[in-house]
Each structure stands twice: as structure tokens, then as C-alpha cells.
Design a protein around this motif. Sequence first.
Motif, PDB file in Angstrom:
ATOM      1  N   UNK A 260       0.833  -1.199   0.000  1.00 30.08           N
ATOM      2  CA  UNK A 260       0.000   0.000   0.000  1.00 30.08           C
ATOM      3  C   UNK A 260       0.873   1.256   0.000  1.00 30.08           C
ATOM      4  N   UNK A 261       1.918   1.239   0.814  1.00 34.90           N
ATOM      5  CA  UNK A 261       2.850   2.372   0.885  1.00 34.90           C
ATOM      6  C   UNK A 261       3.496   2.621  -0.474  1.00 34.90           C
ATOM      7  N   UNK A 262       3.957   1.548  -1.124  1.00 35.98           N
ATOM      8  CA  UNK A 262       4.632   1.700  -2.412  1.00 35.98           C
ATOM      9  C   UNK A 262       3.668   2.145  -3.497  1.00 35.98           C
ATOM     10  N   UNK A 263       2.440   1.622  -3.447  1.00 33.68           N
ATOM     11  CA  UNK A 263       1.455   1.999  -4.465  1.00 33.68           C
ATOM     12  C   UNK A 263       1.137   3.489  -4.381  1.00 33.68           C
ATOM     13  N   UNK A 264       1.085   4.023  -3.169  1.00 36.09           N
ATOM     14  CA  UNK A 264       0.818   5.455  -2.997  1.00 36.09           C
ATOM     15  C   UNK A 264       1.975   6.307  -3.499  1.00 36.09           C
ATOM     16  N   UNK A 265       3.118   5.690  -3.751  1.00 37.64           N
ATOM     17  CA  UNK A 265       4.312   6.405  -4.219  1.00 37.64           C
ATOM     18  C   UNK A 265       4.787   5.859  -5.568  1.00 37.64           C
ATOM     19  N   UNK A 266       3.823   5.411  -6.362  1.00 37.74           N
ATOM     20  CA  UNK A 266       4.177   4.834  -7.664  1.00 37.74           C
ATOM     21  C   UNK A 266       4.926   5.833  -8.543  1.00 37.74           C
ATOM     22  N   UNK A 270       7.745   3.557  -9.108  1.00 35.04           N
ATOM     23  CA  UNK A 270       7.307   2.799 -10.274  1.00 35.04           C
ATOM     24  C   UNK A 270       7.129   1.316 -10.022  1.00 35.04           C
ATOM     25  N   UNK A 271       6.680   0.961  -8.821  1.00 32.71           N
ATOM     26  CA  UNK A 271       6.552  -0.456  -8.469  1.00 32.71           C
ATOM     27  C   UNK A 271       5.132  -0.974  -8.629  1.00 32.71           C
ATOM     28  N   UNK A 272       4.180  -0.114  -8.956  1.00 33.59           N
ATOM     29  CA  UNK A 272       2.792  -0.534  -9.115  1.00 33.59           C
ATOM     30  C   UNK A 272       1.855   0.517  -8.575  1.00 33.59           C
ATOM     31  N   UNK A 273       0.732   0.691  -9.271  1.00 36.45           N
ATOM     32  CA  UNK A 273      -0.230   1.718  -8.856  1.00 36.45           C
ATOM     33  C   UNK A 273      -1.193   1.229  -7.783  1.00 36.45           C
ATOM     34  N   UNK A 274      -1.272  -0.072  -7.615  1.00 37.21           N
ATOM     35  CA  UNK A 274      -2.136  -0.659  -6.597  1.00 37.21           C
ATOM     36  C   UNK A 274      -1.324  -1.673  -5.802  1.00 37.21           C
TER      37      UNK A 274
END
Length: 481
Positions: A260-266, A270-274
Motif C-alpha cells: 500500500x505504501x509503495x502503491x501510494x508512491x508509484x 514505479x513499483x505498481x499503482x495498486x
Amino acid sequence: MKRRRAAVLAVMIGLTSSVVTPTAVAEEGPAWGPCPADVKTETVVLECTTIPVPLDHANPDGERIELLVSRLASTNPAKRRGVLMLNPGGPGGSGLAFPDFLASRGMPADVLESYDLIGVDTRGIGHSAPVSCGFTSEQGYLGNIPPYAVDDAAVLAQAESAKRVAEQCAAHDTDGRMRHLSTANMARDLDRIRAALGEEKASFLGYSYGSALGAAYASMFPERSDRIVVDSNIGDTHLDHGGLRRYALGFEETFPDFAQWAAERHETYGLGRTPEEVRETYFRLAERLDAAPVNGIDGRLFRLATFAGLYGKTKYGLTAQAWQSVSNGGETPEPTAAEAAPTDNQWSVFLAVTCNDFDWSGDVQTYRRAVAEDRERYPMYGAASANISPCAFWDAPAEPPVAVDDKGPENVLVLQNLRDPVTPHRGGELLDEKFGDRSRLVSVEGSGHGVYVLGDNACALNTTTNFLVDGELPEQDTSCR
């Protein structure tokens, strides 16, 4: 590439009755003095002393070893209650600087007034008769968790590697001390320390593997245990194959927080939007690295580093950067000299204690089946934590594991985050069930490894502080939202 591998491995550093007559309280306390120069502190000055204990507690008049103990004295002697013995986890973690670590991170003033905080290099560690398997940074040993097995052939290959490691440890144990490293003996050592400090009882705060040591102490010496706090629990007084397999459960339960943290910082990484896309990226990168390592990082190391990156939200940024670098085929950050240092002593103690505590199966087929099961059940990490370890080729333990004693005083507080990669919530439930009416479970709406002082939940902080200072054990199990 060896330095980069060492950096990944370094992330992972940091989880019966007594056979002797109860130890009397010492008439005179030990002489305290300066701690060794390598005991680094941030905010306080610690003092140290050595306390002798039997190498073999079944032979108390035989060979003795010396344990190095540190102390952060009560800040208000008029309010001092006693000693609070600490353990940072492992087994294999040095505890000498741990009083300063907790104080520097906000240990409540009431606790610092009520107790002398006691740190220990438990037997085999650091300054306390250290042991060695002779691990080197060039050896490629991955540490406390077996490597991810991409297929059944990888399990068989790991079995050969694990056997060589067990033989290496046995060959380096020239003084025979390694066999005496066990949770039961460490608990007996704690009671010797209590007596040497002139205390009728001792309180205890332990994290991760420290939960096993605390559970053992409260079980072996129930009437000399005062207030026991066990945080981030492995579920028993020892780590066995079932406990190791729960690492994969913890990974699956905790990974969505990072996703969730990474998706919010796509837009940044660039690791995934969701979160679902981030999870897909994990599998894609791991499989790519299985086939073609990048800068010495293969799929096994990638999965291990991701697992370690779930220990706390402060690690998410570095984990995301590492994914980004691997994805782009770029350079991974160079480790510092400290990160690249060999971890021989820590890993040696982990193996000795873990393997001596429990009679692990020596049947390779058992691990082949477990890996196949957990690869399906926990696809992110199950084929690692279910894999075979050197414990399968270790000598049989000298005694059975310490049984949790549910007949003693109601004086055990069990702290557990709902999402913890290495000690999932189930571990706290299991230990609480075994202690029965002696314990209360505090379940924390949180993510990562470590609750008291190390986390940011005010309810858990206050509940634990009230117990340590005033003896207020919750009337029932508690949920901290």
C-alpha cells in the motif's frame, strides 16, 4: 558483489525444570566499572561487570564462564523497585548497549526510575565466552533463514549445504562450549545474575527471541520472576520448524502494508499503482533474479532483503529503492564497513541455541514436503522458511525444551503487533494460550517487529508501563487500536 551481498545479509542481524538447586541471594553485589569501548551508547553512560556461571548447570562446581552484564541504574533510587533484565532478541544479539537503546528511544521515565535496566551478553555472545562456526563473508552463508528453494532440487542442494554448515560448527567447537548454549541454560544464567545482584526477584523485558527466554525464565523460576513482558513472540520457549515456517505467514500478513505504501508512491518508485500490482512486481523481480542475478543479487537474496524490509516502516524507502535499482538493472548501494562485517558470532549462537533447544527432524523428506506445501500456501516466502537448516544435522539436544508453566503467578504480559513479518500475531496467541491465567495478550493494530518503546501505539505503551511500574495486569486480553 560480495560487499553488496553482505549488506543484504546484515539487514537480518538486528528469535523444563531447573536441574540445579535454587541459587541464594548474594550477600554483596558485584563491582561495577566502565564497559568495554565497543559497547557504544547514544544518550547514557552504562557500567559493566562480569558474573561467573557454570558452563554446565548440571555440574555447578565444574568449569565456569563469565558473562558480561551492563547496568543503567535507576534515575531515582527512592522509587527503585528492582532490576529489569533485558534481551534484544536473536538468539545472537548483544544486549550490553540495549538499556541505552531503549532509553534513547523513549523508555518512560517512570520505568527508568523504578528499575535498574540490566543488559547482558548471554552465553556465547560478544564478551560472554563467545563461540564461532568460522563463517566468513566469502562463504555465502545466508544466515538465520534457509534460502528460498525455487524447486525440489534446490531443497536437496540446501540439505547438502546445511550438513556442511553443521559439520563446520562442530569442527570449530574445539572447547565443547557450543553444546551448552540453550534457552534453558540462558534462563538459569539469568537467575544467577539475579542472585549476584542481590535481588529476591527479577523483572524481564524481551523482544523476539527474547520472548522465548522470558517465557523460559517465568516457567523455570516462577516464584523469582517479578513482572515479565514478552514482546513480538515466537510462540514458545524455543524455535522449531513450525515456528520457522510461521515466518512465511508473517510475510504474507505484513507485505500488504508495504504494498500500500509503495502503491501510494508509484510516481516515485514505479513499483505498481495498486497493492496488487506491487505484489505482482515482487514475483516478477524474484523470478527474473532467479534466472539472471543483478550485481550479485539473486532471487534468494531479493526475497530475504524484502522480508527484512518489512520489519518496520522506516525500512520501506530503502526497500523500494532496492527494488527500483534491481528493476532497472542498476547499481545497488555500497554497504558501509560495519554492514560488510562478518556476522559469524551472531549466526553461530543462533544455530547453537536453536538446534540445541529442540530435536529437529533429520529426515530430508520432511522438509521437501514442507517446502512444497508452503510454496503453495505462502507463495511469497514459504519455500524459504520451510526449507532445511543445519539443525537437521545437529547432535541431539542435551535436554527437552522448557515447558511453559501455567501454574505460577499472574505476571506475564504478552505484546504483539497484528502484522509482524517474523513473529506473526499467531505467536502471541500461542504463548498466551500456553500461559493460561498467568498472562494477558495485548494485540496492537500495528505493523512491524517490536511493540513497547519500538512502536508508536500509546495504548500499548501505557498498558505496559502501568504493568511494569504499578503491577497493573489487564483484567483480560486487550486490543490496542
